[in-house]
Design a protein around this motif. Structure first.
Motif, mmCIF file in Angstrom:
data_model
loop_
_atom_site.group_PDB
_atom_site.id
_atom_site.type_symbol
_atom_site.label_atom_id
_atom_site.label_comp_id
_atom_site.label_asym_id
_atom_site.label_seq_id
_atom_site.Cartn_x
_atom_site.Cartn_y
_atom_site.Cartn_z
ATOM 1 N N TYR A 75 3.295 0.449 -4.527
ATOM 2 C CA TYR A 75 1.936 0.752 -4.962
ATOM 3 C C TYR A 75 1.048 -0.263 -4.253
ATOM 4 C CZ TYR A 75 -2.109 1.359 -7.925
ATOM 5 O OH TYR A 75 -3.382 1.597 -8.379
ATOM 6 N N ILE A 76 0.163 0.210 -3.388
ATOM 7 C CA ILE A 76 -0.652 -0.680 -2.565
ATOM 8 C C ILE A 76 -1.953 -1.015 -3.279
ATOM 9 C CG2 ILE A 76 -1.882 -0.919 -0.363
ATOM 10 C CD1 ILE A 76 0.277 0.888 0.887
ATOM 11 N N TYR B 29 2.177 1.214 7.371
ATOM 12 C CA TYR B 29 1.751 1.928 6.163
ATOM 13 C C TYR B 29 2.899 2.684 5.498
ATOM 14 C CZ TYR B 29 -0.535 5.065 2.950
ATOM 15 O OH TYR B 29 -0.870 5.755 1.822
ATOM 16 N N HIS C 114 4.183 2.095 1.718
ATOM 17 C CA HIS C 114 3.752 3.118 0.763
ATOM 18 C C HIS C 114 4.919 3.861 0.127
ATOM 19 C CE1 HIS C 114 1.953 6.994 -0.510
ATOM 20 N NE2 HIS C 114 1.031 6.175 -0.952
#
Length: 121
Positions: A95-96, A87, A91
């Protein structure tokens, strides 16, 4: 900043990511493809040889490499979210976006986790 696509295996991350990259004039990175290149074998072969833990090590390495790039579109593997260590790198420079697709429409061919687990809700 990168655009990072997450979602279930077979949800369309590669297809959508390729098109987004084309429209935006960005490089496209497919984490699964990078894993296959670095391992020299298919994902089902990696699972058979090294198990899920071995596959996740390849995935983590390629995820970290891709996250260091800039202004790319990155399609992650469907299980990338299973490892919390993925993650932060995704991140910090990305931009997830979560790609949703109806579970009944997800393919399972060549997808070890999808074949081993029920997709019923």
């Amino acid at each position: 900043m990168n655009i990072v696509l997450i979602g279930m295996p077979g949800s369309g991350k590669t297809t959508i990511g390729t098109e987004i990259a084309r429209l935006m004039g960005r490089n496209f990175i497919d984490i699964d493809f990078e894993i296959i290149k670095s391992a020299g074998m298919s994902i089902p072969e990696i699972f058979a040889e090294y198990g899920e833990a071995g596959f996740r090590r390849y995935e983590r390495t390629q995820t970290f490499r891709a996250s260091r790039k800039h202004d790319c579109v990155i399609a992650t593997g469907g299980g990338v979210v299973k490892d919390r260590k993925n993650y932060s790198p995704l991140h910090q420079n990305g931009y997830i976006c979560h790609i949703y697709r109806c579970l009944s429409l997800l393919p399972t061919d060549g997808r070890p986790l999808s074949q081993a687990n029920s997709l019923d809700v």
